[in-house]
Design a protein around this motif. Structure first.
Motif, PDB file in Angstrom:
ATOM      1  N   ARG A 230      11.136   5.549  -5.538  1.00 16.86           N
ATOM      2  CA  ARG A 230      10.268   4.850  -4.600  1.00 16.86           C
ATOM      3  C   ARG A 230       8.924   4.679  -5.307  1.00 16.86           C
ATOM      4  NH1 ARG A 230      14.135   4.058  -2.124  1.00 16.86           N
ATOM      5  NH2 ARG A 230      14.507   4.101   0.133  1.00 16.86           N
ATOM      6  N   GLU A 231       8.561   3.451  -5.580  1.00 21.82           N
ATOM      7  CA  GLU A 231       7.332   3.196  -6.330  1.00 21.82           C
ATOM      8  C   GLU A 231       6.493   2.136  -5.606  1.00 21.82           C
ATOM      9  OE1 GLU A 231       8.696   2.249 -10.295  1.00 21.82           O
ATOM     10  OE2 GLU A 231       8.636   4.361 -10.869  1.00 21.82           O
ATOM     11  N   HIS A 232       6.325   2.339  -4.301  1.00 22.75           N
ATOM     12  CA  HIS A 232       5.451   1.443  -3.541  1.00 22.75           C
ATOM     13  C   HIS A 232       4.028   1.531  -4.095  1.00 22.75           C
ATOM     14  CE1 HIS A 232       8.709   0.926  -0.764  1.00 22.75           C
ATOM     15  NE2 HIS A 232       8.698   2.194  -0.378  1.00 22.75           N
ATOM     16  N   GLY A 233       3.433   0.363  -4.361  1.00 18.55           N
ATOM     17  CA  GLY A 233       2.075   0.342  -4.883  1.00 18.55           C
ATOM     18  C   GLY A 233       1.977   0.552  -6.379  1.00 18.55           C
TER      19      GLY A 233
ATOM     20  N   PRO B 189       0.832  -1.209   0.000  1.00 22.36           N
ATOM     21  CA  PRO B 189       0.000   0.000   0.000  1.00 22.36           C
ATOM     22  C   PRO B 189       0.864   1.255   0.000  1.00 22.36           C
ATOM     23  CG  PRO B 189      -0.855  -1.582   1.567  1.00 22.36           C
ATOM     24  CD  PRO B 189       0.455  -2.126   1.093  1.00 22.36           C
ATOM     25  N   PRO B 190       0.629   2.180  -0.923  1.00 20.30           N
ATOM     26  CA  PRO B 190       1.430   3.403  -0.967  1.00 20.30           C
ATOM     27  C   PRO B 190       0.952   4.408   0.077  1.00 20.30           C
ATOM     28  CG  PRO B 190      -0.206   3.435  -2.710  1.00 20.30           C
ATOM     29  CD  PRO B 190      -0.355   2.114  -2.018  1.00 20.30           C
ATOM     30  N   GLY B 191       1.782   5.429   0.323  1.00 18.53           N
ATOM     31  CA  GLY B 191       1.380   6.536   1.172  1.00 18.53           C
ATOM     32  C   GLY B 191       1.848   6.420   2.609  1.00 18.53           C
ATOM     33  N   ALA B 192       2.516   7.469   3.104  1.00 16.78           N
ATOM     34  CA  ALA B 192       2.902   7.491   4.515  1.00 16.78           C
ATOM     35  C   ALA B 192       1.668   7.451   5.400  1.00 16.78           C
ATOM     36  CB  ALA B 192       3.737   8.734   4.813  1.00 16.78           C
ATOM     37  N   LEU B 193       0.600   8.135   4.979  1.00 21.44           N
ATOM     38  CA  LEU B 193      -0.708   8.047   5.635  1.00 21.44           C
ATOM     39  C   LEU B 193      -1.675   7.537   4.585  1.00 21.44           C
ATOM     40  CD1 LEU B 193      -2.372  10.797   7.860  1.00 21.44           C
ATOM     41  CD2 LEU B 193      -3.657   9.150   6.508  1.00 21.44           C
ATOM     42  N   SER B 194      -2.206   6.343   4.819  1.00 24.50           N
ATOM     43  CA  SER B 194      -2.929   5.644   3.758  1.00 24.50           C
ATOM     44  C   SER B 194      -4.215   5.018   4.267  1.00 24.50           C
ATOM     45  CB  SER B 194      -2.023   4.555   3.163  1.00 24.50           C
ATOM     46  OG  SER B 194      -2.636   3.889   2.085  1.00 24.50           O
ATOM     47  N   VAL B 195      -5.311   5.283   3.560  1.00 22.13           N
ATOM     48  CA  VAL B 195      -6.572   4.563   3.746  1.00 22.13           C
ATOM     49  C   VAL B 195      -6.748   3.768   2.463  1.00 22.13           C
ATOM     50  CG1 VAL B 195      -9.045   4.749   4.169  1.00 22.13           C
ATOM     51  CG2 VAL B 195      -7.468   6.413   5.204  1.00 22.13           C
ATOM     52  N   PHE B 196      -6.510   2.451   2.520  1.00 18.93           N
ATOM     53  CA  PHE B 196      -6.263   1.711   1.290  1.00 18.93           C
ATOM     54  C   PHE B 196      -6.851   0.318   1.359  1.00 18.93           C
ATOM     55  CE2 PHE B 196      -3.734  -1.058  -1.420  1.00 18.93           C
ATOM     56  CZ  PHE B 196      -3.661  -0.318  -2.597  1.00 18.93           C
ATOM     57  N   CYS B 197      -7.480  -0.084   0.261  1.00 15.57           N
ATOM     58  CA  CYS B 197      -8.013  -1.440   0.137  1.00 15.57           C
ATOM     59  C   CYS B 197      -7.710  -1.969  -1.254  1.00 15.57           C
ATOM     60  CB  CYS B 197      -9.522  -1.456   0.380  1.00 15.57           C
ATOM     61  SG  CYS B 197     -10.246  -3.131   0.343  1.00 15.57           S
ATOM     62  N   ALA B 198      -7.304  -3.238  -1.312  1.00 11.41           N
ATOM     63  CA  ALA B 198      -7.127  -3.915  -2.596  1.00 11.41           C
ATOM     64  C   ALA B 198      -7.339  -5.401  -2.383  1.00 11.41           C
ATOM     65  CB  ALA B 198      -5.736  -3.659  -3.168  1.00 11.41           C
ATOM     66  N   ASN B 199      -7.985  -6.048  -3.362  1.00 11.41           N
ATOM     67  CA  ASN B 199      -8.099  -7.495  -3.382  1.00 11.41           C
ATOM     68  C   ASN B 199      -7.290  -7.971  -4.575  1.00 11.41           C
ATOM     69  OD1 ASN B 199      -8.723 -10.142  -3.073  1.00 11.41           O
ATOM     70  ND2 ASN B 199     -10.939  -9.899  -3.186  1.00 11.41           N
ATOM     71  N   GLY B 200      -6.088  -8.499  -4.282  1.00 15.79           N
ATOM     72  CA  GLY B 200      -5.161  -8.750  -5.379  1.00 15.79           C
ATOM     73  C   GLY B 200      -4.745  -7.428  -5.984  1.00 15.79           C
ATOM     74  N   PRO B 201      -4.749  -7.319  -7.305  1.00 11.75           N
ATOM     75  CA  PRO B 201      -4.352  -6.054  -7.939  1.00 11.75           C
ATOM     76  C   PRO B 201      -5.484  -5.037  -8.055  1.00 11.75           C
ATOM     77  CG  PRO B 201      -4.735  -7.708  -9.624  1.00 11.75           C
ATOM     78  CD  PRO B 201      -4.930  -8.406  -8.298  1.00 11.75           C
TER      79      PRO B 201
END
Length: 556
Positions: free
Chosen positions: A535-538, A474-486
């Motif tokens: 830096r390419e997290h996510g 999950p990207p972002g130092a502060l992140s509200v994030f959801c993913a199911n697989g890609p």
């Protein structure tokens, strides 16, 4: 600098003296046993041994309105396993002591040799640190100058290595990689490895609350653990105040410790009312600092004739009670209907049922362990399908408050939230290899809890997301994030999230990430530019790396 043989011998003598001293410490059990029926249990100031090698964890069970006063005592465990277990206790207060281990729950050293082809490296263990029962379950690399986790590196585990060998007659270990992966390790870097108990199946964690109501844990410090430092399960309204997880003291001549506990600092799981965590200092641990979570389960069978659903699980002792509210989540990651538990019983899924679900979740962790399950009878059966998820909304830690804490210098997240109706405010998060604050269900963990009505404000995040680029993280130092697989779900994984007056510095863009939220509010946040290289997290989620805030699939 190479140690002289005389200095090395001196360090060994001092380490042996410390071990001998620990063996001569007063036995804590003889202090506690006579006070079992007291309303106030006193541990006199001093240093004590908790002989959990022989006796296991010290159990406090069925206490009501009892106070346990540590009076600044230091408690040394002689086996890398659970120190204290509190079971079915109500209105208790535990305060004023520290927990440490001898032998330690980890060891550390320096890389002294490395294959030019990047297939192996050797670690020389520091004087005074254990060389027995060492494991490569959690191998972490540290910068020798800062003595902090190495930037642009990774934490590795047993799956990264094809061989792990103690070189006979030395204090060296050779770690042979399963392929030439890169953690950018080099000769001179520092390394930390786990140390395990000689007992079979030692109990995990250091301090555990289970089925406790209104427990207060105050001024308790933990310097080590084989897993979580503070762990609570199926509790209600715990209050942690001025607790600490940190790097402990060492004897003269020993290099300073690099790690505190081996995994999470404060881990709240399946609470009916979430914890209040305030004024705590949780740092240098081997995984997340503070986490509030439940547990999700994939549906493997549906019986509409009896309003029953069948769930897959990788653990036993599941937390479901009659009257609990279950939240249904579509396979796509969007919350759907709710239902009440009427009855619950264990269930053993068939091989075909397991295979059908696993085919839908190829990235699910610990797939081989999903051999258990549950049959739950509901008051009403929402429209659902095989592969959808269920979690117990009544046991996700709703109502949590995380405030005025200092956390960080760890390999993962500072604060991880998988819950609702809570607030995270005025915390200082520094030096997290992954997200400083993450709100997300982590479907690949079946972590449980798709957040609603969460406020995140006035937090200060500094130097987060320094791990080597991970396209699936999950990207972002502060992140509200959801993913199911890609796939990132459409709006509906989260609801009513309010993020304001937070500051982010020395962290890569995007500093803030919001996905899949109905009712997102964000204002007055400050993300400072930070040109930190690649830096390419996510990246697998098509994250945009040139903006301070990245959003996808949200509605106001």
């Amino acid at each position: 600098m190479k140690l002289t043989s005389a200095f090395f011998h001196l360090c060994m003598l001092m380490a042996c003296a410390i071990v001998a001293q620990a063996r001569q410490l007063p036995d804590l059990k003889t202090i506690l046993d006579p006070q079992k029926n007291n309303p106030v249990i006193e541990i006199p100031a001093g240093k004590y041994q908790l002989n959990n090698m022989v006796n296991g964890a010290y159990l406090f069970a069925n206490l009501n309105n009892v106070e346990i006063r540590g009076n600044g005592a230091s408690i040394i465990c002689n086996s890398q396993e659970l120190a204290f277990r509190f079971l079915n206790c109500t209105n208790i207060k535990i305060s004023g002591f520290s927990i440490d281990y001898d032998p330690l729950c980890f060891t550390q050293g320096v890389i002294v040799a490395k294959d030019p082809g990047n297939t192996w490296f050797e670690v020389e263990i520091d004087p005074g640190y254990p060389i027995e029962n060492v494991r490569n379950a959690r191998v972490q690399f540290y910068d020798p100058n800062t003595r902090q986790l190495k930037r642009n590196s990774i934490t590795t585990g047993e799956g990264h290595y094809s061989a792990f060998q103690h070189i006979t007659g030395t204090r060296r270990f050779r770690l042979t990689k399963n392929n030439p992966w890169v953690a950018y390790e080099k000769v001179g870097d520092l390394v930390v490895l786990d140390v395990v108990s000689t007992k079979a199946n030692p109990a995990a964690h250091a301090f555990q609350l289970e089925k406790c109501v209104n427990a207060t844990v105050e001024d308790v410090t933990i310097y080590g653990s084989n897993s979580f430092s503070f762990f609570e399960r199926d509790c209600r309204g715990t209050h942690y105040n001025r607790c600490k997880v940190g790097r402990g003291p060492v004897a003269p001549g020993m290099p300073a410790r690099l790690r505190s506990g081996n995994a999470d600092g404060i881990h709240s799981s399946l609470a009916s009312i979430g914890p209040l965590v305030e004024n705590c200092d949780i740092k240098h641990n081997g995984d997340d600092c503070i986490i509030v979570c439940g547990r999700s389960f994939p549906i493997c069978r549906i019986d509409s004739a009896t309003n029953s659903i069948y769930l897959l699980s990788r653990e036993g002792n599941l937390v479901f009670y009659a009257g609990d509210t279950l939240q249904h989540v579509l396979f796509a990651g969007i919350k759907s209907g709710k239902a009440k538990v009427q009855a619950f019983e264990p269930y053993t899924p068939s091989v075909a049922e397991r295979q059908a679900v696993m085919a839908m979740y190829p990235e699910l962790l610990f797939q081989a362990n999903y051999t258990r399950g549950a049959r739950i009878t509901l008051d009403t059966l929402p429209a659902m399908a095989i592969g959808d998820m269920i979690y117990n909304e009544s046991h996700t830690g709703k109502g949590f408050v995380i405030r005025n804490n200092k956390v960080g210098y760890n390999r993962s997240r500072g604060i991880l939230i998988k819950s609702s109706n809570g607030i995270v405010h005025d915390n200082e998060i520094t030096g997290t290899a992954m997200n400083g604050i993450l709100v997300g269900p982590e479907i690949h963990w079946m972590g449980g809890g798709f957040a609603d009505h969460v406020e995140i404000r006035h937090n200060r995040l500094f130097e987060c997301m320094f791990e080597k680029t991970n396209p699936g993280m999950p990207p972002g130092a502060l992140s509200v994030f959801c993913a199911n697989g890609p796939q990132i779900p459409s709006a509906g994984a989260f609801g009513q999230i309010n993020v304001h007056h937070n500051t982010i510095q020395k962290s890569p863009y995007p500093g803030m990430v919001f996905t899949s939220v109905i009712g997102l509010q964000q204002s007055a946040n400050n993300v400072a530019p930070y040109p930190c290289g690649s830096r390419e997290h996510g990246k697998r989620f098509n994250t945009v790396f040139t903006v301070p805030v990245w959003e996808k699939n949200n509605t106001p």
